[in-house]
Design a protein around this motif. Structure first.
Motif, PDB file in Angstrom:
ATOM      1  N   GLN A 288       0.832  -1.199   0.000  1.00  0.00           N
ATOM      2  CA  GLN A 288       0.000   0.000   0.000  1.00  0.00           C
ATOM      3  C   GLN A 288       0.873   1.258   0.000  1.00  0.00           C
ATOM      4  OE1 GLN A 288      -3.615  -0.028   2.393  1.00  0.00           O
ATOM      5  NE2 GLN A 288      -3.047  -2.061   3.181  1.00  0.00           N
ATOM      6  N   VAL A 289       0.658   2.103  -1.016  1.00  0.00           N
ATOM      7  CA  VAL A 289       1.464   3.309  -1.154  1.00  0.00           C
ATOM      8  C   VAL A 289       1.304   4.220   0.064  1.00  0.00           C
ATOM      9  CG1 VAL A 289      -0.291   4.626  -2.430  1.00  0.00           C
ATOM     10  CG2 VAL A 289       2.137   5.141  -2.743  1.00  0.00           C
ATOM     11  N   LYS A 290       0.151   4.180   0.716  1.00  0.00           N
ATOM     12  CA  LYS A 290      -0.070   5.023   1.892  1.00  0.00           C
ATOM     13  C   LYS A 290       0.915   4.654   3.004  1.00  0.00           C
ATOM     14  CE  LYS A 290      -4.181   6.463   2.749  1.00  0.00           C
ATOM     15  NZ  LYS A 290      -5.617   6.596   3.145  1.00  0.00           N
ATOM     16  N   PHE A 291       1.195   3.358   3.173  1.00  0.00           N
ATOM     17  CA  PHE A 291       2.168   2.940   4.186  1.00  0.00           C
ATOM     18  C   PHE A 291       3.572   3.398   3.796  1.00  0.00           C
ATOM     19  CE2 PHE A 291       5.345  -0.052   5.807  1.00  0.00           C
ATOM     20  CZ  PHE A 291       5.116   0.074   7.176  1.00  0.00           C
ATOM     21  N   ARG A 292       3.927   3.227   2.531  1.00  0.00           N
ATOM     22  CA  ARG A 292       5.263   3.616   2.080  1.00  0.00           C
ATOM     23  C   ARG A 292       5.465   5.123   2.257  1.00  0.00           C
ATOM     24  NH1 ARG A 292       3.514  -0.011  -2.039  1.00  0.00           N
ATOM     25  NH2 ARG A 292       3.439   1.562  -3.686  1.00  0.00           N
ATOM     26  N   ARG A 293       4.430   5.893   2.015  1.00  0.00           N
ATOM     27  CA  ARG A 293       4.526   7.339   2.216  1.00  0.00           C
ATOM     28  C   ARG A 293       4.594   7.688   3.702  1.00  0.00           C
ATOM     29  NH1 ARG A 293       0.289   9.333  -2.508  1.00  0.00           N
ATOM     30  NH2 ARG A 293       1.838   9.361  -4.207  1.00  0.00           N
ATOM     31  N   ALA A 294       3.890   6.919   4.533  1.00  0.00           N
ATOM     32  CA  ALA A 294       3.953   7.163   5.980  1.00  0.00           C
ATOM     33  C   ALA A 294       5.381   6.995   6.486  1.00  0.00           C
ATOM     34  CB  ALA A 294       3.012   6.214   6.716  1.00  0.00           C
ATOM     35  N   ILE A 295       6.063   5.966   5.995  1.00  0.00           N
ATOM     36  CA  ILE A 295       7.456   5.736   6.389  1.00  0.00           C
ATOM     37  C   ILE A 295       8.341   6.863   5.856  1.00  0.00           C
ATOM     38  CG2 ILE A 295       9.427   4.175   6.230  1.00  0.00           C
ATOM     39  CD1 ILE A 295       7.093   3.172   7.979  1.00  0.00           C
ATOM     40  N   SER A 296       8.106   7.261   4.618  1.00  0.00           N
ATOM     41  CA  SER A 296       8.898   8.328   4.019  1.00  0.00           C
ATOM     42  C   SER A 296       8.759   9.631   4.796  1.00  0.00           C
ATOM     43  CB  SER A 296       8.471   8.545   2.562  1.00  0.00           C
ATOM     44  OG  SER A 296       9.209   9.583   1.962  1.00  0.00           O
ATOM     45  N   MET A 297       7.532   9.945   5.214  1.00  0.00           N
ATOM     46  CA  MET A 297       7.297  11.204   5.925  1.00  0.00           C
ATOM     47  C   MET A 297       7.769  11.158   7.381  1.00  0.00           C
ATOM     48  SD  MET A 297       3.675  12.601   4.364  1.00  0.00           S
ATOM     49  CE  MET A 297       2.736  11.113   4.753  1.00  0.00           C
ATOM     50  N   ALA A 298       8.169   9.980   7.847  1.00  0.00           N
ATOM     51  CA  ALA A 298       8.727   9.855   9.202  1.00  0.00           C
ATOM     52  C   ALA A 298      10.224  10.150   9.233  1.00  0.00           C
ATOM     53  CB  ALA A 298       8.473   8.447   9.743  1.00  0.00           C
ATOM     54  N   SER A 349       2.291  11.375   8.831  1.00  0.00           N
ATOM     55  CA  SER A 349       2.751   9.992   8.941  1.00  0.00           C
ATOM     56  C   SER A 349       1.892   9.231   9.953  1.00  0.00           C
ATOM     57  CB  SER A 349       4.218   9.961   9.358  1.00  0.00           C
ATOM     58  OG  SER A 349       4.667   8.639   9.551  1.00  0.00           O
ATOM     59  N   ASP A 350       1.673   9.849  11.122  1.00  0.00           N
ATOM     60  CA  ASP A 350       0.839   9.201  12.145  1.00  0.00           C
ATOM     61  C   ASP A 350      -0.571   8.974  11.642  1.00  0.00           C
ATOM     62  OD1 ASP A 350       2.910   9.119  13.948  1.00  0.00           O
ATOM     63  OD2 ASP A 350       2.322  10.948  15.011  1.00  0.00           O
ATOM     64  N   ASP A 351      -1.095   9.931  10.924  1.00  0.00           N
ATOM     65  CA  ASP A 351      -2.466   9.831  10.414  1.00  0.00           C
ATOM     66  C   ASP A 351      -2.590   8.668   9.432  1.00  0.00           C
ATOM     67  OD1 ASP A 351      -5.146  10.701  10.294  1.00  0.00           O
ATOM     68  OD2 ASP A 351      -4.741  11.777   8.422  1.00  0.00           O
ATOM     69  N   TYR A 352      -1.635   8.536   8.554  1.00  0.00           N
ATOM     70  CA  TYR A 352      -1.658   7.427   7.587  1.00  0.00           C
ATOM     71  C   TYR A 352      -1.581   6.080   8.308  1.00  0.00           C
ATOM     72  CZ  TYR A 352      -1.190  10.100   3.202  1.00  0.00           C
ATOM     73  OH  TYR A 352      -1.415  10.897   2.101  1.00  0.00           O
ATOM     74  N   LEU A 353      -0.707   5.991   9.309  1.00  0.00           N
ATOM     75  CA  LEU A 353      -0.559   4.726  10.029  1.00  0.00           C
ATOM     76  C   LEU A 353      -1.845   4.352  10.764  1.00  0.00           C
ATOM     77  CD1 LEU A 353       3.073   5.222  11.426  1.00  0.00           C
ATOM     78  CD2 LEU A 353       2.370   3.686   9.573  1.00  0.00           C
ATOM     79  N   ARG A 354      -2.531   5.352  11.331  1.00  0.00           N
ATOM     80  CA  ARG A 354      -3.818   5.075  11.988  1.00  0.00           C
ATOM     81  C   ARG A 354      -4.845   4.584  10.978  1.00  0.00           C
ATOM     82  NH1 ARG A 354      -2.567   9.792  15.046  1.00  0.00           N
ATOM     83  NH2 ARG A 354      -3.668  11.066  13.509  1.00  0.00           N
ATOM     84  N   GLN A 355      -4.887   5.218   9.817  1.00  0.00           N
ATOM     85  CA  GLN A 355      -5.836   4.807   8.782  1.00  0.00           C
ATOM     86  C   GLN A 355      -5.587   3.371   8.328  1.00  0.00           C
ATOM     87  OE1 GLN A 355      -6.094   7.630   5.494  1.00  0.00           O
ATOM     88  NE2 GLN A 355      -5.681   9.338   6.877  1.00  0.00           N
ATOM     89  N   LEU A 356      -4.360   2.922   8.413  1.00  0.00           N
ATOM     90  CA  LEU A 356      -4.001   1.568   8.003  1.00  0.00           C
ATOM     91  C   LEU A 356      -4.214   0.540   9.118  1.00  0.00           C
ATOM     92  CD1 LEU A 356      -0.759   2.534   6.073  1.00  0.00           C
ATOM     93  CD2 LEU A 356      -2.808   1.533   5.042  1.00  0.00           C
ATOM     94  N   GLY A 357      -4.699   0.982  10.273  1.00  0.00           N
ATOM     95  CA  GLY A 357      -5.026   0.059  11.355  1.00  0.00           C
ATOM     96  C   GLY A 357      -3.896  -0.229  12.300  1.00  0.00           C
ATOM     97  N   LEU A 358      -2.782   0.510  12.198  1.00  0.00           N
ATOM     98  CA  LEU A 358      -1.671   0.340  13.131  1.00  0.00           C
ATOM     99  C   LEU A 358      -1.872   1.319  14.284  1.00  0.00           C
ATOM    100  CD1 LEU A 358       1.429  -0.029  10.753  1.00  0.00           C
ATOM    101  CD2 LEU A 358       0.221  -1.819  11.998  1.00  0.00           C
TER     102      LEU A 358
END
Length: 559
Positions: A288-298, A349-358
């Motif tokens: 999922q690109v959203k996860f990859r972007r979450a890591i990038s923005m961290a 980054s935190d917002d994306y991770l929450r949306q992904l269920g982490l």
């Protein structure tokens, strides 16, 4: 009296021999860290000694990256592509001899291409995939027929080391053959001495370009780690090296006026995901690109440059990971569109991770999957690569602040590579080739044909995209620079949109040289070719041929 005379004469002869040996012009080169120091000069295996390519086996042509890929003709004097781009003819220099005095001919080239075809384990550059047939026209011309049209094929084919048929045709197992006493075409083929700590490799008695060669021997000392290198480089032991030196002004250049360096833009250091990891939960997230972007923005990339790279890096510009060296090949709109995702955005980054269920489900500020499993990953790096190691631990700290625990594993390079090749990892830090145009980066990193266990590590993220493969193939069908740039812009935009890897920073070409003993070094004032000492940088041969001893070490010694 006669006995005394002969003893004196013997002593003088011994002294003359010693002084002659001492008078040899020897260049000490350190291209890489080397834990394994085995007498191995097989150019088709990854663990050959780094003086094998270029120095024992000379290329047909060197394409000079400092001069818009101008061909510098070596064993070949020219080449010609077919009109349909499905074949190429190489014209060979006459009267070239191997280091044992045998003639070098087109038959040696045909034999070598057939050898790697017969033994795919030797073809780590995947050159055979391009070749349909190889036909010597006469001793000084050879025609290579291709399976598909390829406008860049000459640059690919000349990366293969050509070996002598009269030697290698008698080798029963070329895959395991160490080639301890090499017969080659390059300037340094005589193994003068070898130990567990040092190699002395001297001139080829039949070298065709001897008039331009002022170096008698290469000395390759064993260097087992960055720390080992740093403890020795300040003692003026090395003439030429390509290592990462923390705070290079302080820890190298300031030590002596003859210690110099030249840093030029190179490739990108990136965090890569294993898209085919056996852990199903992480595999689903990596997709999922959203996860990859979450890591990038961290990622706090300025800290990575300042701490891990000691300031010897550049902030990345392109979310695709394309080197800053090629800014003119990118559409500015694409660069701007994805710039947000390659900058530090902790809230996003935190917002994306929450949306992904982490979520933090236990109150310990660390995230968990919906089933309660901890969000914990392993990150592998090569042991002894200090900048990569520092980068890994900083990355782990940054992701810990986002609630993801990272276990950093430092591995010997061969195990690091094997883990990537067998898909036995989750995250890794690596760098990538950059070449003279951006094509090499995109082709080596994202062409799915380069995702085999025998491939270089660059494509071992196992991301697959048919559109990327299509654009890469289309690039090979055109000779027009304008169309090639248009295709690179498409590739750049596609990879940036997908955020396939997490580019961390643009690294530099590491190159240090000592002017105490030699002149003729390439640098910002004399940019004749890329002088990086790394193995399989063909342009390093041009650097050696340009070097002259500071003092006339070859003059006779009067007693």
């Amino acid at each position: 009296m006669p006995r005394l005379f002969f003893a004196l004469l013997q002593g003088i002869c011994l002294m003359m021999f010693t002084l002659t040996a001492y008078a040899q012009t020897t260049l000490t080169v350190v291209p890489e860290i080397r834990e394994d120091f085995t007498r191995r000069f097989n150019p088709f295996v990854g663990n050959s000694l780094p003086t094998t390519h270029e120095f024992i086996f000379e290329p047909l042509i060197i394409f000079n990256s400092m001069k818009d890929n101008k061909p510098e003709y070596r064993l070949a004097t020219g080449y010609e592509l077919d009109d349909d781009l499905k074949g190429v003819t190489f014209f060979l220099r006459k009267n070239i001899k191997w280091s044992d005095g045998k003639l070098f001919t087109s038959s040696d080239i045909a034999f070598t291409f057939k050898l790697i075809k017969k033994h795919p384990e030797l073809d780590y550059l995947l050159i055979s995939d391009h070749i349909k047939d190889v036909t010597p026209i006469d001793p000084h011309r050879i025609y290579i027929e291709l399976h598909k049209a390829n406008s860049q094929i000459a640059r690919v084919l000349v990366t293969l080391s050509i070996v002598p048929e009269h030697i290698w045709s008698k080798v029963s197992d070329p895959v395991s053959f160490a080639n301890p006493n090499p017969v080659g075409s390059g300037p340094f083929t005589t193994i003068e001495s070898f130990s567990n700590n040092e190699l002395i490799q001297c001139q080829n008695p039949y070298y065709w370009n001897k008039e331009d060669l002022d170096i008698d021997c290469l000395r390759l000392p064993k260097v087992v780690s960055n720390n080992d290198f740093l403890s020795r480089v300040g003692k003026s032991e090395f003439d030429w090296s390509s290592f990462f030196i923390p705070n290079i002004e302080r820890h190298y250049a300031a030590i002596a006026p003859n210690f110099r360096y030249w840093l030029t833009p190179a490739s990108t250091v990136s965090l890569v995901f294993n898209f085919e990891t056996e852990n199903e939960q992480w595999r689903d997230l990596f997709a999922q690109v959203k996860f990859r972007r979450a890591i990038s923005m961290a990622m706090q990339r300025a800290l990575l440059i300042n701490i891990a790279a000691y300031g010897q890096g550049q902030p990345i510009t392109h979310a695709s990971g394309m080197s800053n060296k090629f800014n003119t090949w990118a559409d500015p709109m694409t660069t701007q569109q994805y710039e947000y995702f390659i900058n530090y955005q902790p809230n996003a980054s935190d917002d994306y991770l929450r949306q992904l269920g982490l979520l933090d489900r236990t109150g310990d500020k660390l995230r968990n999957f919906p089933n309660g499993d901890p969000a914990q990953l392993t990150l592998i790096v090569p042991r002894g690569w200090n900048d990569f190691t520092a980068c890994a631990y900083l990355t782990a700290e940054m992701l810990f602040h986002r609630g993801i625990r990272i276990d950093v594993q430092e591995l010997p390079y061969r195990e690091y590579y094997k883990r990537m090749a067998t898909k036995d990892y989750q995250l890794a830090i690596t760098n990538f080739p950059h070449g003279a145009t951006p094509f090499r980066y995109f082709e080596a990193t994202f062409n799915t044909e380069h995702q085999t266990e025998l491939s270089p590590r660059y494509g071992m993220h196992y991301y697959k995209n048919k559109e990327v493969d299509k654009l890469l193939k289309k690039y090979l069908l055109t000779r027009e620079l304008k169309e090639q740039k248009s295709l690179i812009k498409e590739l750049n935009a596609l990879i940036a949109e997908e955020q396939v890897t997490v580019p961390l920073f643009n690294t530099m070409n590491f190159y240090q040289y000592n002017t105490e003993r030699f002149t003729g070094w390439f640098n910002e004032h004399n940019p004749q070719a890329n002088p990086v000492a790394w193995s399989q940088n063909p342009e390093r041969l041009l650097q050696v041929l340009a070097l002259k001893p500071v003092t006339t070490q070859k003059q006779g010694i009067s007693l």
